[in-house]
Design a protein around this motif. Structure first.
Motif, PDB file in Angstrom:
ATOM      1  N   LEU A   1       0.830  -1.206   0.000  1.00 60.07           N
ATOM      2  CA  LEU A   1       0.000   0.000   0.000  1.00 60.07           C
ATOM      3  C   LEU A   1       0.867   1.259   0.000  1.00 60.07           C
ATOM      4  O   LEU A   1       0.605   2.207  -0.754  1.00 60.07           O
ATOM      5  CB  LEU A   1      -0.915   0.000   1.220  1.00 60.07           C
ATOM      6  N   ALA A   2       1.909   1.284   0.828  1.00 57.86           N
ATOM      7  CA  ALA A   2       2.796   2.446   0.871  1.00 57.86           C
ATOM      8  C   ALA A   2       3.493   2.651  -0.473  1.00 57.86           C
ATOM      9  O   ALA A   2       3.669   3.797  -0.923  1.00 57.86           O
ATOM     10  CB  ALA A   2       3.832   2.285   1.980  1.00 57.86           C
ATOM     11  N   CYS A   3       3.873   1.559  -1.127  1.00 58.88           N
ATOM     12  CA  CYS A   3       4.540   1.675  -2.432  1.00 58.88           C
ATOM     13  C   CYS A   3       3.577   2.181  -3.504  1.00 58.88           C
ATOM     14  O   CYS A   3       3.992   2.889  -4.431  1.00 58.88           O
ATOM     15  CB  CYS A   3       5.140   0.334  -2.838  1.00 58.88           C
ATOM     16  N   ILE A   4       2.297   1.827  -3.393  1.00 55.82           N
ATOM     17  CA  ILE A   4       1.306   2.375  -4.328  1.00 55.82           C
ATOM     18  C   ILE A   4       1.233   3.892  -4.162  1.00 55.82           C
ATOM     19  O   ILE A   4       1.270   4.645  -5.149  1.00 55.82           O
ATOM     20  CB  ILE A   4      -0.077   1.741  -4.078  1.00 55.82           C
ATOM     21  N   LEU A   5       1.132   4.341  -2.927  1.00 56.40           N
ATOM     22  CA  LEU A   5       1.020   5.776  -2.658  1.00 56.40           C
ATOM     23  C   LEU A   5       2.282   6.507  -3.094  1.00 56.40           C
ATOM     24  O   LEU A   5       2.212   7.616  -3.634  1.00 56.40           O
ATOM     25  CB  LEU A   5       0.750   6.017  -1.178  1.00 56.40           C
ATOM     26  N   PHE A   6       3.425   5.890  -2.861  1.00 57.65           N
ATOM     27  CA  PHE A   6       4.689   6.503  -3.285  1.00 57.65           C
ATOM     28  C   PHE A   6       4.791   6.558  -4.809  1.00 57.65           C
ATOM     29  O   PHE A   6       5.072   7.604  -5.393  1.00 57.65           O
ATOM     30  CB  PHE A   6       5.858   5.716  -2.702  1.00 57.65           C
ATOM     31  N   SER A   7       4.563   5.436  -5.465  1.00 61.94           N
ATOM     32  CA  SER A   7       4.753   5.346  -6.917  1.00 61.94           C
ATOM     33  C   SER A   7       3.827   6.263  -7.691  1.00 61.94           C
ATOM     34  O   SER A   7       4.196   6.766  -8.760  1.00 61.94           O
ATOM     35  CB  SER A   7       4.534   3.901  -7.387  1.00 61.94           C
ATOM     36  N   PHE A   8       2.600   6.455  -7.170  1.00 64.80           N
ATOM     37  CA  PHE A   8       1.619   7.258  -7.891  1.00 64.80           C
ATOM     38  C   PHE A   8       1.449   8.657  -7.290  1.00 64.80           C
ATOM     39  O   PHE A   8       0.513   9.370  -7.657  1.00 64.80           O
ATOM     40  CB  PHE A   8       0.282   6.525  -7.966  1.00 64.80           C
ATOM     41  N   SER A   9       2.344   9.024  -6.399  1.00 66.21           N
ATOM     42  CA  SER A   9       2.389  10.428  -5.988  1.00 66.21           C
ATOM     43  C   SER A   9       2.661  11.272  -7.233  1.00 66.21           C
ATOM     44  O   SER A   9       3.555  10.944  -8.026  1.00 66.21           O
ATOM     45  CB  SER A   9       3.514  10.648  -4.972  1.00 66.21           C
ATOM     46  N   PRO A  10       1.919  12.356  -7.462  1.00 68.68           N
ATOM     47  CA  PRO A  10       2.182  13.179  -8.645  1.00 68.68           C
ATOM     48  C   PRO A  10       3.628  13.654  -8.725  1.00 68.68           C
ATOM     49  O   PRO A  10       4.221  13.698  -9.805  1.00 68.68           O
ATOM     50  CB  PRO A  10       1.219  14.355  -8.464  1.00 68.68           C
ATOM     51  N   MET A  11       4.210  13.975  -7.566  1.00 71.90           N
ATOM     52  CA  MET A  11       5.585  14.459  -7.558  1.00 71.90           C
ATOM     53  C   MET A  11       6.554  13.372  -8.005  1.00 71.90           C
ATOM     54  O   MET A  11       7.524  13.639  -8.738  1.00 71.90           O
ATOM     55  CB  MET A  11       5.947  14.960  -6.158  1.00 71.90           C
ATOM     56  N   VAL A  12       6.313  12.143  -7.601  1.00 76.68           N
ATOM     57  CA  VAL A  12       7.182  11.032  -8.004  1.00 76.68           C
ATOM     58  C   VAL A  12       6.934  10.664  -9.462  1.00 76.68           C
ATOM     59  O   VAL A  12       7.880  10.360 -10.208  1.00 76.68           O
ATOM     60  CB  VAL A  12       6.969   9.823  -7.078  1.00 76.68           C
ATOM     61  N   LEU A  13       5.676  10.701  -9.900  1.00 77.64           N
ATOM     62  CA  LEU A  13       5.387  10.428 -11.304  1.00 77.64           C
ATOM     63  C   LEU A  13       6.105  11.409 -12.218  1.00 77.64           C
ATOM     64  O   LEU A  13       6.708  11.024 -13.222  1.00 77.64           O
ATOM     65  CB  LEU A  13       3.879  10.492 -11.562  1.00 77.64           C
ATOM     66  N   VAL A  14       6.056  12.694 -11.873  1.00 80.20           N
ATOM     67  CA  VAL A  14       6.706  13.706 -12.709  1.00 80.20           C
ATOM     68  C   VAL A  14       8.223  13.573 -12.621  1.00 80.20           C
ATOM     69  O   VAL A  14       8.925  13.672 -13.633  1.00 80.20           O
ATOM     70  CB  VAL A  14       6.245  15.118 -12.301  1.00 80.20           C
TER      71      VAL A  14
END
Length: 497
Positions: free
Chosen positions: A124-137
């Motif tokens: 769950l934490a990795c989902i939130l991290f990976s799809f954070s807009p800041m991380v996506l960009v």
């Protein structure tokens, strides 16, 4: 087994959503930063390995390619490797390296969390991290953030393993590389020190970690300091501390500053859907959460330490996203359970929608001018010789200079409207005429500029005094179209023109 299957799906999905952005040109969202790193990748000379320590650009200073020494450009090095050994175009390779670094960093983040939290919460934490807009960009930007995240999370994984002397030293080395990539990542150090305490402190381990940190970072800082006085070196690594850009900045006395910070934290960071759960998770007494609370607090301190930087560049807070994601996962777990799975699913749908809302505009929509600038650059290459030096006008960006594959200078047509800050490192530019486009162009002619390339004719015409001057003094080069104008600065215009 469920956790490993889950993380593989997360990794594949987060990489797949980045793919449409990998072919975008280096324009738009911090495009000038990206183009500068691309120039460095192009300028690495594999026949002379020493050039790997001296990242140069196409931008000339005192007749020589300038060196950018604010941080070591790991992104450029990775792109250069992909270009040389994989045959990939540098701009595509620059975006791909970011996606690969985030991919690998997420894997290390999962392995660390699995030791601290167990399987489901780590996914769950990795989902939130990976799809954070800041991380996506950051994962599609030709910048150093992705590499810094990778080094940081790989170091954290080694510390979480509680291994031996070699792992402690390697963890310090990787943490140091993260700081060399982005100096403000140093605020994560207290959290890494906390890891050393809670896992069973060994003085030898701390010393080895410190030694691993000191060697690359100390070497880089000494290297930059030694070259900072050279005329063709651009660095503000030391100078910014004396320019009033840190602590007690006047910006902090304005409501606009706090509105901006709120927008970043509630938007680009983890979206307004998930951000409240970070607060909830912070106040939970979950086992293993202490390191993430310290990590988060350290990263949020950047808002006070570097207010102007955070205001201008939201990605300065990207180092805190892993900690925020871990705490948000704890907050979600505290509020929901197996019987509220449907509610969690609905919440995640809203999260993905919000992530797209904040990530797609900078990653895709801001770059719609890319194909045109690429085409202009290719046309300039055909109309000039490789030895020709050009002044390339495309907003305040050096993207056109990069795609023209010529050495020279970027040229802001509206420089009179964009005055440089009154700082010592800008004194020379102002003295040479920067701020007045006519004087600045004459200075560049004296420096060997052969052509002026204007990619925004409408903006050019609006600067009436400069437009009349250029049209009167220099002949237009044949073969230019409506999308750009090009002038031969070495030939005076004929009387008939």
């Amino acid at each position: 087994m469920f956790a490993f299957a889950g993380i593989l799906i997360v990794l594949a999905a987060s990489f797949a959503v980045k793919m449409p952005a990998l072919s975008q040109a280096l324009v738009g969202h911090f495009g000038s930063y990206e183009a500068t790193l691309a120039m460095m990748a192009e300028m690495f000379d594999w026949g002379s390995p020493f050039t790997l320590l001296l990242p140069r650009t196409f931008m000339l200073i005192d007749g020589r390619p300038g060196m950018e020494l604010l941080y070591y450009p790991f992104a450029s090095l990775a792109a250069a490797i992909l270009n040389r050994f994989g045959g990939l175009p540098v701009d595509f390779a620059g975006r791909l390296q970011a996606a690969l670094f985030v991919f690998a960093g997420t894997w290390f983040f999962f392995l660390s969390l699995r030791r601290l939290f167990g399987g489901a919460l780590s996914v769950l934490a990795c989902i939130l991290f990976s799809f954070s807009p800041m991380v996506l960009v950051s994962g599609v930007s030709f910048q150093n953030e992705a590499a810094a995240i990778f080094f940081l999370l790989a170091s954290f994984w080694l510390l979480s393993r509680n291994g031996g002397a070699v792992q402690d030293a390697l963890a310090g080395l990787l943490f140091s590389l993260a700081v060399v990539a982005r100096l403000h990542f140093i605020v994560c150090l207290p959290a890494f020190g906390w890891m050393w305490l809670v896992r069973g402190p060994r003085l030898s381990g701390l010393l080895l970690f410190a030694l691993g940190c000191a060697v690359p970072l100390g070497g880089w800082l000494a290297f930059v300091y030694a070259l900072a006085g050279e005329p063709n070196v651009t660095t503000s690594l030391y100078g910014q501390a004396g320019e009033g850009r840190i602590l007690f900045h006047p910006l902090m006395r304005t409501p606009e500053f706090y509105e901006r910070i709120w927008d970043i934290l509630m938007g680009h960071w983890l979206t307004p859907v998930i951000a409240p759960f970070v607060i909830l998770g912070f106040f939970q007494g979950h086992r293993g959460s202490g390191v993430f609370k310290i990590w988060l607090a350290g990263c949020l301190s950047i808002i006070a330490l570097l207010p102007q930087k955070v205001f201008d560049h939201p990605f300065y807070l990207v180092a805190g996203v892993p900690a925020a994601a871990a705490l948000a996962a704890i907050g979600l777990a505290a509020l929901f359970n197996e019987r509220t799975g449907f509610a969690v699913a609905v919440l995640m749908v809203f999260f993905f929608a919000a992530a797209a809302r904040f990530a797609v505009p900078p990653a895709i929509f801001s770059r719609i001018d890319g194909p045109r600038i690429r085409a202009v650059g290719e046309r300039v290459q055909k109309l000039t010789e490789p030895k020709d030096r050009i002044a390339a006008a495309y907003g305040t960006s050096c993207s056109l200079l990069y795609y023209s594959k010529r050495k020279g200078w970027s040229f802001d047509l509206e420089m009179a409207r964009h005055p440089l800050e009154n700082q010592k490192r800008h004194e020379r530019l102002i003295r040479n005429g920067y701020g007045d486009p006519v004087k600045w162009l004459e200075y560049l002619r004296g420096q060997g500029a052969r052509y002026l390339v204007v990619s925004e004719p409408d903006v050019f015409r609006r600067e009436k005094e400069f437009y009349v001057y250029v049209e009167r003094e220099f002949p237009a080069v044949r073969g230019t179209g409506r999308s750009f104008r090009m002038y031969d600065l070495a030939k005076p215009a004929s009387p008939a023109s």
